[in-house]
Design a protein around this motif. Structure first.
Motif, mmCIF file in Angstrom:
data_model
loop_
_atom_site.group_PDB
_atom_site.id
_atom_site.type_symbol
_atom_site.label_atom_id
_atom_site.label_comp_id
_atom_site.label_asym_id
_atom_site.label_seq_id
_atom_site.Cartn_x
_atom_site.Cartn_y
_atom_site.Cartn_z
ATOM 1 N N ASP A 1 12.258 4.454 1.520
ATOM 2 C CA ASP A 1 12.914 3.099 1.829
ATOM 3 C C ASP A 1 12.837 1.964 2.579
ATOM 4 O OD1 ASP A 1 14.965 4.388 0.293
ATOM 5 O OD2 ASP A 1 16.032 5.465 1.922
ATOM 6 N N ARG A 2 12.100 3.079 3.906
ATOM 7 C CA ARG A 2 11.384 1.731 4.539
ATOM 8 C C ARG A 2 10.257 1.294 4.172
ATOM 9 N NH1 ARG A 2 6.330 1.805 7.303
ATOM 10 N NH2 ARG A 2 5.647 2.705 6.207
ATOM 11 N N ALA A 17 10.152 -0.020 1.339
ATOM 12 C CA ALA A 17 11.405 -1.049 0.491
ATOM 13 C C ALA A 17 11.793 -2.075 1.182
ATOM 14 C CB ALA A 17 12.049 -0.497 -0.605
ATOM 15 N N LYS A 18 12.142 -1.462 2.855
ATOM 16 C CA LYS A 18 13.042 -2.458 3.536
ATOM 17 C C LYS A 18 11.732 -3.435 3.849
ATOM 18 C CE LYS A 18 16.029 -2.516 7.689
ATOM 19 N NZ LYS A 18 15.119 -3.744 8.368
ATOM 20 N N ALA A 19 10.914 -2.685 4.388
ATOM 21 C CA ALA A 19 9.386 -4.089 5.307
ATOM 22 C C ALA A 19 8.925 -4.752 3.898
ATOM 23 C CB ALA A 19 8.041 -3.131 5.223
ATOM 24 N N LYS A 20 9.307 -4.065 2.824
ATOM 25 C CA LYS A 20 9.269 -5.284 1.676
ATOM 26 C C LYS A 20 9.195 -5.924 1.365
ATOM 27 C CE LYS A 20 7.463 -5.217 -3.338
ATOM 28 N NZ LYS A 20 6.777 -4.695 -4.261
ATOM 29 N N ALA A 21 11.005 -6.202 1.475
ATOM 30 C CA ALA A 21 11.877 -7.087 1.083
ATOM 31 C C ALA A 21 11.561 -7.998 2.531
ATOM 32 C CB ALA A 21 14.020 -6.129 0.868
ATOM 33 N N ASP A 22 12.101 -7.619 3.698
ATOM 34 C CA ASP A 22 11.745 -8.293 4.831
ATOM 35 C C ASP A 22 10.574 -9.200 4.836
ATOM 36 O OD1 ASP A 22 14.292 -7.197 5.893
ATOM 37 O OD2 ASP A 22 12.623 -5.581 7.341
#
Length: 296
Positions: free
Chosen positions: A129-130, A132-137
């Motif tokens: 999740d971290r 994926a969130k970093a990639k999305a950000d």
């Protein structure tokens, strides 16, 4: 011969007699007193005369003694053969206890293993999740930066498709050509901003460019690192000394969004050098077109 024949002897006898009398009186008055019978002290013990009794006060007359119970004849038990004591078999119970302990240990180990796997899965999920969130950000940030660059370039290239410009005090000659002749007012500004129009004919380091009223003095080629093909347009600002002071990727006219190509094109644009002109704007707007081929 008298024993009290002198004065001193008679005085001595008198004094001795008086002292003895005083001592005797003191002994009678303050001496030890004897009680007959002596006073009782300690705990009184009453030794009764019967096996029963009632009340808290001892009677003067002793009741008639109660007859002693008849002696019961003791019956001797018959002698029997000794029975051999059978020891209980504890091996079975020990085996059951051992089995229970092993099962309990196995259950405990299985629970610990299950908990460990659950913790590992939760940790892996949190890490995924971290990431994926970093990639999305990062993607959102990249899109926001590209949108900002596009908006800035669009604002800088405002009026590109206009038929002509409105003159200022000295006239204005900006605008794309759509026919033969020099479109615009002859009194227009020779340093008007050059916006990207038709593609240039460059092939890497010697791409097309546009900067009104200035001539290019030098440029060099920066090789890409990703072996991609595409055309990149870079908006530039040049100072009066002819140096590039600002570069920005322009989606308009570009055929690729590869980061490695954009970086190589920006580095290429920064190598450009124009003639110095004290009459030019402090930050004159122009463009550079860089084309990349495979294998360069």
């Amino acid at each position: 011969m008298s024993i009290f024949n002198t004065e001193h002897k008679r005085k001595s006898v008198t004094i001795t007699t008086v002292l003895m009398i005083i001592l005797l009186l003191l002994m009678f008055v303050f001496g030890m007193k004897y009680m007959n019978p002596p006073e009782e002290s300690g705990i009184a013990v009453n030794f009764g005369t019967t096996d029963v009794g009632k009340g808290n006060v001892e009677t003067k007359k002793n009741p008639k003694p109660v007859a002693a119970p008849k002696k019961v004849e003791e019956v001797q038990p018959e002698e029997t053969e000794p029975v051999e004591e059978v020891q209980p078999d504890t091996s079975a119970s020990e085996e059951v206890v051992t089995q229970d302990s092993e099962e309990a240990i196995a259950i405990k180990k299985a629970a610990e293993e299950k908990k460990r796997k659950a913790d590992e899965e939760a940790k892996a999920k949190a890490e995924a999740d971290r990431i994926a969130k970093a990639k999305a950000d990062a993607e959102a940030k990249k899109k926001a930066e590209e949108a900002k660059k596009k908006a800035d370039f669009d604002a800088m290239t405002e009026g590109l498709n206009s038929e002509g410009g409105t003159g200022n005090d000295e006239g204005e000659g900006e605008g794309p050509g759509d026919g033969d002749g020099n479109k615009g007012d002859p009194r227009g500004d020779p340093y008007a901003a050059s916006y990207y129009g038709a593609p240039g004919s460059g092939d890497g380091g010697a791409g097309g460019y546009g900067l009104n009223g200035r001539s290019k003095l030098a440029s060099s080629k920066v090789v890409q690192e990703c072996n991609k093909a595409g055309t990149i347009v870079i908006a530039i600002k040049v100072n009066r000394s002819g140096q590039v002071v600002s570069t920005e990727y322009s989606p308009k006219g570009s055929t690729s969004t590869e980061t490695c190509l954009i970086e190589a094109a920006i580095k290429t644009a920064k190598t450009y050098k124009w003639n110095a002109d004290s009459k030019a704007p402090s930050n004159q707007v122009g463009f550079i077109v860089v084309k990349f081929r495979l294998g360069q």
